[in-house]
Write a protein that holds these residues in place. Structure first.
Motif, PDB file in Angstrom:
ATOM      1  N   HIS A 249       0.913  -1.121   0.085  1.00  0.00           N
ATOM      2  CA  HIS A 249       0.059   0.025   0.037  1.00  0.00           C
ATOM      3  C   HIS A 249       0.842   1.337  -0.012  1.00  0.00           C
ATOM      4  O   HIS A 249       0.449   2.312  -0.466  1.00  0.00           O
ATOM      5  CB  HIS A 249      -0.906  -0.183   1.130  1.00  0.00           C
ATOM      6  CG  HIS A 249      -2.171   0.821   1.108  1.00  0.00           C
ATOM      7  ND1 HIS A 249      -3.101   0.693  -0.041  1.00  0.00           N
ATOM      8  CD2 HIS A 249      -2.709   1.632   1.799  1.00  0.00           C
ATOM      9  CE1 HIS A 249      -4.181   1.338   0.422  1.00  0.00           C
ATOM     10  NE2 HIS A 249      -3.900   2.146   1.684  1.00  0.00           N
ATOM     11  N   ASP A 250       2.005   1.259   0.385  1.00  0.00           N
ATOM     12  CA  ASP A 250       2.910   2.457   0.668  1.00  0.00           C
ATOM     13  C   ASP A 250       4.031   2.434  -0.273  1.00  0.00           C
ATOM     14  O   ASP A 250       4.383   1.346  -0.804  1.00  0.00           O
ATOM     15  CB  ASP A 250       3.101   2.876   2.123  1.00  0.00           C
ATOM     16  CG  ASP A 250       4.036   1.936   2.814  1.00  0.00           C
ATOM     17  OD1 ASP A 250       4.241   0.733   2.037  1.00  0.00           O
ATOM     18  OD2 ASP A 250       4.731   2.153   3.704  1.00  0.00           O
ATOM     19  N   LYS A 251       4.659   3.726  -0.541  1.00  0.00           N
ATOM     20  CA  LYS A 251       5.831   3.701  -1.321  1.00  0.00           C
ATOM     21  C   LYS A 251       7.086   2.768  -1.044  1.00  0.00           C
ATOM     22  O   LYS A 251       7.887   2.230  -1.812  1.00  0.00           O
ATOM     23  CB  LYS A 251       6.250   5.138  -1.873  1.00  0.00           C
ATOM     24  CG  LYS A 251       6.772   5.684  -0.459  1.00  0.00           C
ATOM     25  CD  LYS A 251       7.278   7.235  -0.811  1.00  0.00           C
ATOM     26  CE  LYS A 251       7.841   7.850   0.421  1.00  0.00           C
ATOM     27  NZ  LYS A 251       8.102   9.082   0.428  1.00  0.00           N
ATOM     28  N   ASP A 252       7.214   2.773   0.453  1.00  0.00           N
ATOM     29  CA  ASP A 252       8.274   1.958   1.142  1.00  0.00           C
ATOM     30  C   ASP A 252       7.922   0.248   0.940  1.00  0.00           C
ATOM     31  O   ASP A 252       8.895  -0.470   1.276  1.00  0.00           O
ATOM     32  CB  ASP A 252       8.504   2.169   2.411  1.00  0.00           C
ATOM     33  CG  ASP A 252       9.040   3.707   2.596  1.00  0.00           C
ATOM     34  OD1 ASP A 252       9.661   4.254   1.692  1.00  0.00           O
ATOM     35  OD2 ASP A 252       8.784   4.288   3.543  1.00  0.00           O
ATOM     36  N   LYS A 253       6.877   0.148   0.576  1.00  0.00           N
ATOM     37  CA  LYS A 253       6.310  -1.514   0.333  1.00  0.00           C
ATOM     38  C   LYS A 253       6.551  -2.366   1.721  1.00  0.00           C
ATOM     39  O   LYS A 253       6.926  -3.094   1.599  1.00  0.00           O
ATOM     40  CB  LYS A 253       7.166  -1.952  -0.796  1.00  0.00           C
ATOM     41  CG  LYS A 253       6.923  -1.376  -2.264  1.00  0.00           C
ATOM     42  CD  LYS A 253       7.420  -2.295  -3.265  1.00  0.00           C
ATOM     43  CE  LYS A 253       7.194  -1.572  -4.632  1.00  0.00           C
ATOM     44  NZ  LYS A 253       6.087  -0.435  -4.814  1.00  0.00           N
ATOM     45  N   THR A 254       6.161  -1.673   2.761  1.00  0.00           N
ATOM     46  CA  THR A 254       6.201  -2.256   4.072  1.00  0.00           C
ATOM     47  C   THR A 254       4.830  -2.453   4.569  1.00  0.00           C
ATOM     48  O   THR A 254       4.716  -3.079   5.600  1.00  0.00           O
ATOM     49  CB  THR A 254       7.046  -1.503   5.000  1.00  0.00           C
ATOM     50  OG1 THR A 254       6.293  -0.067   5.201  1.00  0.00           O
ATOM     51  CG2 THR A 254       8.425  -1.341   4.562  1.00  0.00           C
TER      52      THR A 254
END
Length: 144
Positions: free
Chosen positions: A112-117
């Motif tokens: 879901h987020d740009k850091d893929k965490t």
């Protein structure tokens, strides 16, 4: 009517009620399982059928939906889950499963987020963590 006949009729009526309720529970097993899993995970869950045989349990067409806010309706779909083990071992703590076989499994992982965490599975599993005691959060155990 004698007292012993009343007791006999009462026993027969009680036995019929227990058998009827047991049968209805058995027939509603997929719905009971889906409600329990859905409550635990906080997402929609469906199961088409559950069959019991000598070697274990077979679950047909398990579908686990994504949490709200994630694209796509599916987080997990499994056509057939075969769980093998002794029926008596399922009543032990911890219970023992000899084998789990998955046929036609589809796992949808959405980051879901740009850091893929952060993803859909973190959201699903965090719902179960919210129900644990603080000392137990983040812990899980599988005996192999």
């Amino acid at each position: 009517m004698s007292n012993s006949m009343r007791k006999l009729y009462g026993l027969i009526l009680f036995s019929l009620m227990v058998i009827t309720l047991g049968y209805l529970g058995w027939c509603d097993m997929p719905n009971l399982l889906t409600r329990a899993i859905s409550h635990e995970l906080g997402v929609p869950v469906t199961v088409k059928a559950i069959n019991f045989n000598r070697s274990g349990v077979v679950i047909h067409n398990l579908h686990i939906g994504n949490p709200k806010g994630y694209k796509g309706a599916v987080a997990l779909e499994i056509e057939t889950i075969t769980v093998k083990g002794s029926y008596f071992s399922y009543f032990k703590d911890p219970f023992i499963i000899d084998e789990i076989h998955l046929d036609n499994a589809y796992v949808n992982i959405i980051l879901h987020d740009k850091d893929k965490t952060e993803g859909n599975w973190q959201a699903i599993l965090s719902h179960t963590d919210d129900k644990k005691d603080p000392a137990e959060k983040g812990k899980a155990s599988i005996c192999l």
